[in-house]
Design an enzyme around this catalytic site. Structure first.
Site, PDB file in Angstrom:
ATOM      1  N   GLU A   1      -3.421  54.494   7.503  1.00 40.04           N
ATOM      2  CA  GLU A   1      -3.235  53.055   7.749  1.00 40.04           C
ATOM      3  C   GLU A   1      -3.323  52.365   6.395  1.00 40.04           C
ATOM      4  OE1 GLU A   1      -5.344  51.017  10.866  1.00 40.04           O
ATOM      5  OE2 GLU A   1      -5.414  52.832  12.108  1.00 40.04           O
TER       6      GLU A   1
ATOM      7  N   GLU B   1     -10.930  55.804  13.348  1.00 40.56           N
ATOM      8  CA  GLU B   1     -11.966  54.906  12.797  1.00 40.56           C
ATOM      9  C   GLU B   1     -13.299  55.018  13.551  1.00 40.56           C
ATOM     10  OE1 GLU B   1     -10.339  50.927  12.362  1.00 40.56           O
ATOM     11  OE2 GLU B   1      -9.086  51.590  10.689  1.00 40.56           O
TER      12      GLU B   1
HETATM   13  O1  AHR Z   1      -3.507  48.535  12.532  1.00 39.48           O
HETATM   14  C1  AHR Z   1      -4.336  47.666  13.232  1.00 39.48           C
HETATM   15  C2  AHR Z   1      -5.725  48.250  13.502  1.00 39.48           C
HETATM   16  O2  AHR Z   1      -6.408  48.392  12.282  1.00 39.48           O
HETATM   17  C3  AHR Z   1      -5.776  49.644  14.095  1.00 39.48           C
HETATM   18  O3  AHR Z   1      -5.693  49.638  15.479  1.00 39.48           O
HETATM   19  C4  AHR Z   1      -7.133  50.124  13.664  1.00 39.48           C
HETATM   20  O4  AHR Z   1      -7.190  51.524  13.541  1.00 39.48           O
HETATM   21  C5  AHR Z   1      -7.385  49.393  12.370  1.00 39.48           C
HETATM   22  O5  AHR Z   1      -8.649  48.822  12.339  1.00 39.48           O
END
Ligand code: AHR
Length: 508
Positions: free
Chosen positions: A292, A173
């Site tokens: 994610e 990110e």
């Molecule tokens: O999954 C929780 C968080 O969400 C992770 O650390 C990050 O990559 C995202 O913003």
């Protein structure tokens, strides 16, 4: 009663389902590692301190690839802190989650754990506060057999076989202002390209994931993907997508349609990647690592008073421990439908996360492990969705949402495995008011029979499983399903997720 009709034909395929689509994510965050997968004092702990009861559920869940060690955590992480004799490992402050990291578990212990769960490691390097050299170092430590300083260090640390990690994420990110070392698309693109080239010089077999936007709602979404891929197109195999959904201000109708947003997100990133491909005169395609995704009540997390004392840096605090309802599980199952519908280009995905932290598996220190509602759609989809994802002809009644306009009440995907002759169909009914009736033309499959049906629904859509009532919500067989003259009929309760498995009958 709302109605929908769909036609299946095993000849019309979207793409082969890559098992990596059933991946997950373990971050050094809250109780995901410590008091999650790792708890040396637990009655089920193995000789490495890993809970066997958790391992059993991870296997039941059917998880393929597991992304590690972060997440936001990785952007402040020094990988070498967590290898070698435990007594010599430094304790550090983790700035991302305002916690203390003891470094008891690192890449070597995690590799041992994966041997037991039967999953593959996907490793994220730190491109927030570190760079090319440190990425090369951890790659040398993990993947070079022996005969170099870092590979020999691994052997000396008791791991003679290389970890042979294929999938590597180039940071995490990097567009997010919350990320340590976050930067512009231009600067990140250059760094990711240099890192990728260097990593491939050391190990040409690696598969590399470059960071896309941290959500489709970032102001730079689209432009970020374009610029980053202009710099890295030749060097990488995947671009990442991240998306979390939650019910906002009681707007259940829009929340139920979250997969509409995921569909749009995937299609937008594919279009951007293909535009860069055309611009650069490239032939290879960049695929998506949706590394994610989940339901996450992130607004609740941000509104909580998390750190009462600035001096308090707890070890393994209870962070992001959302308790998932039936409604959440239906949306979650629909997100899996969206991933499968795009199987041609989404060839890797990671449910964030796996244990305790926005997770399908929850643990109590010294006590039980239990399944959240979201465990079931994941486990059933992972087990039943095999072979190819099919192109569906779906017509459905619609309903109106504030966020996404008019959307279909029913969403669905089907898969077909030529080898076994098995077909699976996954459906959601987004109607809050009534059951829906679905007719499915299965005549192109030959003569088939119903092998299994599972429906997740409840009169109370906010019902959850908890430590004290661990099986309050479980899926049940759907007794309404029947096949007559090549037509499968099934009734889906309001706000429900359903999986159907069909088997070919041998010719008479
Ligand atoms: O999954 C929780 C968080 O969400 C992770 O650390 C990050 O990559 C995202 O913003």
């Amino acid at each position: 009663m709302p109605r929908a009709h769909l036609t299946l034909d095993p000849h019309f395929t979207v793409g082969r389902i890559n098992r990596r689509i059933f991946g997950s994510f373990i971050e050094h965050l809250g109780r995901c590692v410590y008091d999650g997968i790792y708890e040396p004092g637990h009655p089920t702990a193995d000789s490495n301190g890993f809970r066997e009861d958790v391992i059993e559920l991870v296997r039941e869940l059917g998880v393929s690839t597991i992304r590690y060690p972060g997440g936001n955590f990785v952007s402040g992480f020094r990988w070498e802190d967590s290898v070698g004799p435990r007594s010599e490992r430094p304790t550090r402050l983790d700035l991302a989650w305002h916690s203390t990291e003891t470094n008891e578990v690192g890449i070597d212990e995690f590799a041992l754990w994966l041997e037991k769960t039967g999953s593959e490691m996907m490793y994220a390097v730190n491109l927030g506060t570190r760079g090319v050299l440190e990425a090369l170092d951890v790659l040398e430590y993990a993947n070079i057999a022996s005969g170099t300083a870092l590979s020999d260090a691994r052997v000396q640390n008791g791991h003679p076989k290389p970890h042979a990690i294929s999938m590597w994420c180039l940071g995490n990110e990097m567009d997010g202002p919350w990320q340590l070392g976050h930067t512009s698309a231009e600067d990140y693109g250059k760094l990711a390209s240099q890192t990728a080239k260097a990593m491939r010089q050391l190990d040409p077999s690696v598969e590399l994931v470059v960071c896309g936007s941290s959500s489709a709602h970032m102001p730079t979404f689209g432009a970020w993907e374009h610029t980053v891929l202009e710099h890295t197109y030749e060097d990488v195999d995947y671009i990442s997508c991240h998306a979390y959904y939650e019910e906002i201000d009681g707007d259940t109708a829009s929340f139920l349609a979250s997969a509409v947003d995921m569909d749009h997100f995937i299609e937008s990133v594919v279009a951007t990647a293909d535009a860069v491909r055309a611009q650069l005169g490239q032939t290879k395609k960049i695929n998506i690592s949706f590394d994610e995704w989940n339901v996450w009540y992130i607004r609740r997390y941000h509104s909580e008073d998390k750190i009462t004392e600035i001096d308090s840096w707890p070890t393994a605090p209870r962070l992001l421990e959302d308790n998932y309802s039936v409604l959440d599980a239906v949306v979650f199952g629909n997100l899996m439908i969206s991933l499968l519908k795009h199987a041609e280009r989404v060839t890797s995905a990671s449910l964030a996360q796996l244990v305790n932290v926005i997770a399908p598996i929850m643990t109590e220190p010294g006590g039980d492990v239990w399944r959240q509602t979201t465990f079931y759609p994941f486990a059933l989809t992972s087990r039943l969705a095999v072979g190819d994802a099919l192109e569906l002809k779906l017509s459905s009644d619609t309903y109106e949402t504030t966020t996404y306009g008019e959307v279909p009440i029913i969403d669905a995907v089907a898969t077909h495995d030529d080898e076994t002759g098995r077909t699976a169909i996954f459906l959601v009914n987004r109607s809050q008011r009534t059951a829906s009736e679905i007719t499915i033309d299965v005549s192109h499959l030959g003569t088939v029979s119903l092998l299994e049906t599972h429906t997740l629904a409840d009169d109370d859509i906010y019902a959850t499983n908890t430590l004290v009532d661990q099986t309050r919500v479980t899926p049940s067989p759907n007794e309404s399903a029947s096949i007559t003259d090549g037509v499968l009929m099934i009734t889906l309760p309001a706000v429900s997720w359903t999986a159907i498995s069909l088997g070919a009958l041998p010719a008479a």
